[in-house]
Scaffold this motif. Sequence first.
Motif, PDB file in Angstrom:
ATOM      1  N   MET A 262       0.841  -1.190   0.000  1.00 11.35           N
ATOM      2  CA  MET A 262       0.000   0.000   0.000  1.00 11.35           C
ATOM      3  C   MET A 262       0.882   1.248   0.000  1.00 11.35           C
ATOM      4  O   MET A 262       1.835   1.331   0.766  1.00 11.35           O
ATOM      5  N   LYS A 263       0.562   2.190  -0.860  1.00 10.90           N
ATOM      6  CA  LYS A 263       1.349   3.424  -0.937  1.00 10.90           C
ATOM      7  C   LYS A 263       0.848   4.397   0.129  1.00 10.90           C
ATOM      8  O   LYS A 263      -0.329   4.757   0.172  1.00 10.90           O
ATOM      9  N   LEU A 264       1.760   4.797   1.007  1.00 10.20           N
ATOM     10  CA  LEU A 264       1.467   5.798   2.025  1.00 10.20           C
ATOM     11  C   LEU A 264       2.450   6.937   1.837  1.00 10.20           C
ATOM     12  O   LEU A 264       3.660   6.757   2.023  1.00 10.20           O
ATOM     13  N   LEU A 265       1.930   8.083   1.445  1.00 10.88           N
ATOM     14  CA  LEU A 265       2.770   9.228   1.108  1.00 10.88           C
ATOM     15  C   LEU A 265       3.785   8.807   0.045  1.00 10.88           C
ATOM     16  O   LEU A 265       3.395   8.328  -1.004  1.00 10.88           O
ATOM     17  N   ASN A 266       5.100   8.900   0.299  1.00 13.54           N
ATOM     18  CA  ASN A 266       6.084   8.580  -0.738  1.00 13.54           C
ATOM     19  C   ASN A 266       6.604   7.159  -0.675  1.00 13.54           C
ATOM     20  O   ASN A 266       7.488   6.794  -1.463  1.00 13.54           O
ATOM     21  N   LEU A 267       6.086   6.345   0.234  1.00 12.28           N
ATOM     22  CA  LEU A 267       6.645   5.017   0.471  1.00 12.28           C
ATOM     23  C   LEU A 267       5.613   3.916   0.297  1.00 12.28           C
ATOM     24  O   LEU A 267       4.417   4.131   0.512  1.00 12.28           O
ATOM     25  N   GLU A 268       6.092   2.731  -0.053  1.00 11.41           N
ATOM     26  CA  GLU A 268       5.239   1.559  -0.206  1.00 11.41           C
ATOM     27  C   GLU A 268       5.383   0.678   1.024  1.00 11.41           C
ATOM     28  O   GLU A 268       6.499   0.264   1.372  1.00 11.41           O
ATOM     29  N   PHE A 269       4.263   0.401   1.699  1.00  9.55           N
ATOM     30  CA  PHE A 269       4.277  -0.381   2.938  1.00  9.55           C
ATOM     31  C   PHE A 269       3.614  -1.736   2.735  1.00  9.55           C
ATOM     32  O   PHE A 269       2.551  -1.833   2.120  1.00  9.55           O
ATOM     33  N   GLN A 270       4.243  -2.767   3.284  1.00  7.75           N
ATOM     34  CA  GLN A 270       3.613  -4.081   3.362  1.00  7.75           C
ATOM     35  C   GLN A 270       3.781  -4.605   4.784  1.00  7.75           C
ATOM     36  O   GLN A 270       4.909  -4.773   5.263  1.00  7.75           O
ATOM     37  N   LEU A 271       2.667  -4.834   5.476  1.00  5.74           N
ATOM     38  CA  LEU A 271       2.716  -5.476   6.784  1.00  5.74           C
ATOM     39  C   LEU A 271       2.767  -6.976   6.556  1.00  5.74           C
ATOM     40  O   LEU A 271       1.817  -7.572   6.044  1.00  5.74           O
ATOM     41  N   ILE A 272       3.885  -7.593   6.903  1.00  6.30           N
ATOM     42  CA  ILE A 272       4.066  -9.026   6.659  1.00  6.30           C
ATOM     43  C   ILE A 272       3.462  -9.837   7.796  1.00  6.30           C
ATOM     44  O   ILE A 272       2.696 -10.777   7.567  1.00  6.30           O
ATOM     45  N   ALA A 273       3.801  -9.505   9.017  1.00  6.61           N
ATOM     46  CA  ALA A 273       3.250 -10.179  10.193  1.00  6.61           C
ATOM     47  C   ALA A 273       3.739  -9.457  11.434  1.00  6.61           C
ATOM     48  O   ALA A 273       4.855  -8.928  11.454  1.00  6.61           O
ATOM     49  N   HIS A 274       2.881  -9.436  12.449  1.00  7.62           N
ATOM     50  CA  HIS A 274       3.301  -8.957  13.766  1.00  7.62           C
ATOM     51  C   HIS A 274       3.828  -7.518  13.672  1.00  7.62           C
ATOM     52  O   HIS A 274       3.047  -6.600  13.430  1.00  7.62           O
ATOM     53  N   ASP A 275       5.140  -7.310  13.822  1.00  4.55           N
ATOM     54  CA  ASP A 275       5.736  -5.976  13.714  1.00  4.55           C
ATOM     55  C   ASP A 275       6.635  -5.855  12.487  1.00  4.55           C
ATOM     56  O   ASP A 275       7.438  -4.921  12.400  1.00  4.55           O
TER      57      ASP A 275
END
Length: 213
Positions: free
Chosen positions: A1-14
């Motif tokens: 998911m693109k959040l502002l200028n960065l692409e985030f992926q929550l893989i698991a936990h933290d």
Amino acid sequence: MKLLNLEFQLIAHDTFRIAGSKILYTDPFKVTKEDAADIILLSHEHDDHFSPDDLKKVGAAKAHIVASPRCKDRLKDFQQYHVEYLEPGKKTTVDGVEIEAVPAYNVNKFRSPGQPFHPKGGMGAGFIFKMDGTSVYYAGDTDRIPEMSQFRCDIALLPVSGTYVMTADEAVEAAVDINPKIAVPMHYGIVAGTAADAQKFKSVVKNCRVEII
């Protein structure tokens, strides 16, 4: 998911994979496929944050590990990586990514009376880093602590499960303290907490200006 200028992926936990001009991982755990991280942040030595097998999956010869001093003993077998230890309050820059270690500790979560799971002064850390003009706070394992009122970031990654870290209600208060543009709940679904904690966090934070993803 693109959040502002960065692409985030929550893989698991933290564990987040955060991609911009560099690929950055936070506390690799339950990683499902191999990757080549540029930067790996390690908040402390507990098994759900320091997993040797997962570290090997995302690490490569070029990987730069920035770790709290609590990881020193467990990183002895990772001499092939460039490792830098950062105490809370200290800063570094890796390939243009500015990184600051910040305090992370418990104030009301105890394994036994007077023995917090994550003690103050125990050198566990969260991190605030800036990549491609976007600043991100990765809280690690922490309660809501007074220092948070001084943290400034665009995106905050906050634990919500309780037991070892903030509860959803405490994370809401932390989000108000920090006042990021976006907050993302984490630390639920494996070791403690469920998706219901993340949903509770989202529903309560509607009362302030922080967007919840």
